[in-house]
Write a protein that holds these residues in place. Structure first.
Motif, PDB file in Angstrom:
ATOM      1  N   VAL A  62       0.856  -1.181   0.000  1.00 24.75           N
ATOM      2  CA  VAL A  62       0.000   0.000   0.000  1.00 24.75           C
ATOM      3  C   VAL A  62       0.889   1.227   0.000  1.00 24.75           C
ATOM      4  O   VAL A  62       1.782   1.362   0.846  1.00 24.75           O
ATOM      5  N   ARG A  63       0.646   2.119  -0.930  1.00 26.45           N
ATOM      6  CA  ARG A  63       1.423   3.361  -1.021  1.00 26.45           C
ATOM      7  C   ARG A  63       0.714   4.443  -0.235  1.00 26.45           C
ATOM      8  O   ARG A  63      -0.438   4.741  -0.465  1.00 26.45           O
ATOM      9  N   THR A  64       1.429   5.018   0.699  1.00 27.12           N
ATOM     10  CA  THR A  64       0.897   6.169   1.419  1.00 27.12           C
ATOM     11  C   THR A  64       1.852   7.323   1.145  1.00 27.12           C
ATOM     12  O   THR A  64       1.905   7.796   0.036  1.00 27.12           O
ATOM     13  N   ASP A  65       2.623   7.756   2.117  1.00 27.61           N
ATOM     14  CA  ASP A  65       3.611   8.807   1.879  1.00 27.61           C
ATOM     15  C   ASP A  65       4.859   8.246   1.200  1.00 27.61           C
ATOM     16  O   ASP A  65       5.486   8.914   0.411  1.00 27.61           O
ATOM     17  N   GLY A  66       5.195   7.053   1.528  1.00 25.10           N
ATOM     18  CA  GLY A  66       6.366   6.408   0.947  1.00 25.10           C
ATOM     19  C   GLY A  66       6.020   4.985   0.587  1.00 25.10           C
ATOM     20  O   GLY A  66       4.890   4.690   0.233  1.00 25.10           O
ATOM     21  N   ASN A  67       6.990   4.121   0.681  1.00 25.78           N
ATOM     22  CA  ASN A  67       6.731   2.711   0.415  1.00 25.78           C
ATOM     23  C   ASN A  67       6.272   2.042   1.699  1.00 25.78           C
ATOM     24  O   ASN A  67       6.989   2.015   2.685  1.00 25.78           O
ATOM     25  N   GLY A  68       5.068   1.511   1.665  1.00 25.08           N
ATOM     26  CA  GLY A  68       4.565   0.782   2.818  1.00 25.08           C
ATOM     27  C   GLY A  68       5.114  -0.634   2.813  1.00 25.08           C
ATOM     28  O   GLY A  68       5.548  -1.140   1.789  1.00 25.08           O
ATOM     29  N   PRO A  69       5.118  -1.287   3.973  1.00 25.69           N
ATOM     30  CA  PRO A  69       5.600  -2.670   4.020  1.00 25.69           C
ATOM     31  C   PRO A  69       4.605  -3.597   3.308  1.00 25.69           C
ATOM     32  O   PRO A  69       3.396  -3.380   3.378  1.00 25.69           O
ATOM     33  N   PRO A  70       5.107  -4.622   2.613  1.00 27.79           N
ATOM     34  CA  PRO A  70       4.190  -5.530   1.924  1.00 27.79           C
ATOM     35  C   PRO A  70       3.411  -6.393   2.914  1.00 27.79           C
ATOM     36  O   PRO A  70       3.924  -6.768   3.971  1.00 27.79           O
ATOM     37  N   VAL A  71       2.172  -6.674   2.572  1.00 33.20           N
ATOM     38  CA  VAL A  71       1.308  -7.533   3.366  1.00 33.20           C
ATOM     39  C   VAL A  71       0.973  -8.741   2.509  1.00 33.20           C
ATOM     40  O   VAL A  71       0.568  -8.592   1.356  1.00 33.20           O
ATOM     41  N   GLU A  72       1.147  -9.935   3.067  1.00 27.64           N
ATOM     42  CA  GLU A  72       0.846 -11.147   2.305  1.00 27.64           C
ATOM     43  C   GLU A  72      -0.494 -11.699   2.728  1.00 27.64           C
ATOM     44  O   GLU A  72      -0.869 -11.618   3.891  1.00 27.64           O
ATOM     45  N   ASP A  73      -1.206 -12.246   1.771  1.00 25.44           N
ATOM     46  CA  ASP A  73      -2.538 -12.787   2.002  1.00 25.44           C
ATOM     47  C   ASP A  73      -2.776 -13.880   0.965  1.00 25.44           C
ATOM     48  O   ASP A  73      -1.893 -14.189   0.169  1.00 25.44           O
ATOM     49  N   THR A  74      -3.959 -14.437   0.973  1.00 23.70           N
ATOM     50  CA  THR A  74      -4.336 -15.413  -0.044  1.00 23.70           C
ATOM     51  C   THR A  74      -5.451 -14.822  -0.887  1.00 23.70           C
ATOM     52  O   THR A  74      -6.085 -13.831  -0.493  1.00 23.70           O
ATOM     53  N   TYR A  75      -5.691 -15.429  -2.053  1.00 27.21           N
ATOM     54  CA  TYR A  75      -6.779 -14.988  -2.905  1.00 27.21           C
ATOM     55  C   TYR A  75      -7.361 -16.191  -3.632  1.00 27.21           C
ATOM     56  O   TYR A  75      -6.737 -17.252  -3.705  1.00 27.21           O
ATOM     57  N   SER A  76      -8.556 -16.005  -4.154  1.00 27.14           N
ATOM     58  CA  SER A  76      -9.168 -17.025  -4.995  1.00 27.14           C
ATOM     59  C   SER A  76     -10.002 -16.325  -6.063  1.00 27.14           C
ATOM     60  O   SER A  76     -10.466 -15.199  -5.867  1.00 27.14           O
ATOM     61  N   VAL A  77     -10.153 -17.007  -7.192  1.00 29.74           N
ATOM     62  CA  VAL A  77     -10.998 -16.522  -8.277  1.00 29.74           C
ATOM     63  C   VAL A  77     -12.040 -17.599  -8.537  1.00 29.74           C
ATOM     64  O   VAL A  77     -11.702 -18.723  -8.884  1.00 29.74           O
ATOM     65  N   GLU A  78     -13.286 -17.265  -8.307  1.00 27.42           N
ATOM     66  CA  GLU A  78     -14.401 -18.170  -8.572  1.00 27.42           C
ATOM     67  C   GLU A  78     -15.330 -17.479  -9.554  1.00 27.42           C
ATOM     68  O   GLU A  78     -15.899 -16.445  -9.213  1.00 27.42           O
ATOM     69  N   LYS A  79     -15.453 -18.050 -10.726  1.00 27.56           N
ATOM     70  CA  LYS A  79     -16.232 -17.463 -11.816  1.00 27.56           C
ATOM     71  C   LYS A  79     -15.691 -16.068 -12.081  1.00 27.56           C
ATOM     72  O   LYS A  79     -14.573 -15.925 -12.527  1.00 27.56           O
ATOM     73  N   ASP A  80     -16.453 -15.027 -11.784  1.00 23.74           N
ATOM     74  CA  ASP A  80     -15.988 -13.660 -12.040  1.00 23.74           C
ATOM     75  C   ASP A  80     -15.814 -12.867 -10.753  1.00 23.74           C
ATOM     76  O   ASP A  80     -15.917 -11.640 -10.754  1.00 23.74           O
ATOM     77  N   VAL A  81     -15.524 -13.557  -9.639  1.00 28.96           N
ATOM     78  CA  VAL A  81     -15.344 -12.877  -8.357  1.00 28.96           C
ATOM     79  C   VAL A  81     -13.944 -13.151  -7.818  1.00 28.96           C
ATOM     80  O   VAL A  81     -13.520 -14.293  -7.715  1.00 28.96           O
TER      81      VAL A  81
END
Length: 127
Positions: A62-81
């Motif tokens: 996430v960019r705020t004033d400078g470089n923000g620390p990276p945040v790791e997460d998971t994701y999924s794609v089901e149909k068009d979501v």
């Protein structure tokens, strides 16, 4: 009348495999690095980077004033979501968006819950 019904059934049958193929295409096309170029959601600033991997992980910077620390997460794609954090998180009010456009250069998401649009462009990941 019978011809019209037959035409609708034929179109429906032909369209079904295309829909399944489109979902598979979305899973492949989303892999890579993306940068937010437009957002009408106040909590997601322009310049935020998302990097989706083939194994269902996403790294967000996430960019705020400078470089923000990276945040790791998971994701999924089901149909068009597209869902961040998996289906359990989404049931608790997590992040999901309907994919309105996805091609080699552009990803447009619509958060239907808050009626917000996010537009991302593909970028080359830093190595």
């Amino acid at each position: 009348m019978r011809a019209a019904v037959l035409a609708l059934v034929t179109v429906g049958l032909i369209g079904s495999p295309g829909t399944a193929r489109a979902a598979d295409d979305s899973k492949e096309l989303i892999v890579g690095a993306w940068e937010l170029v437009f957002s009408d959601a106040k909590d997601v600033p322009v310049g935020t980077r998302l990097e989706f991997t083939r194994d269902g992980k996403v790294k967000m910077t996430v960019r705020t004033d400078g470089n923000g620390p990276p945040v790791e997460d998971t994701y999924s794609v089901e149909k068009d979501v597209l869902t961040l954090g998996g289906p359990d998180r989404n049931k608790r009010g997590g992040d999901s968006g309907r994919i309105r456009l996805l091609n080699k250069t552009t990803l447009v998401l619509h958060d239907e819950r808050e009626d917000k649009v996010l537009v991302l462009k593909r970028v080359h990941s830093k190595k």
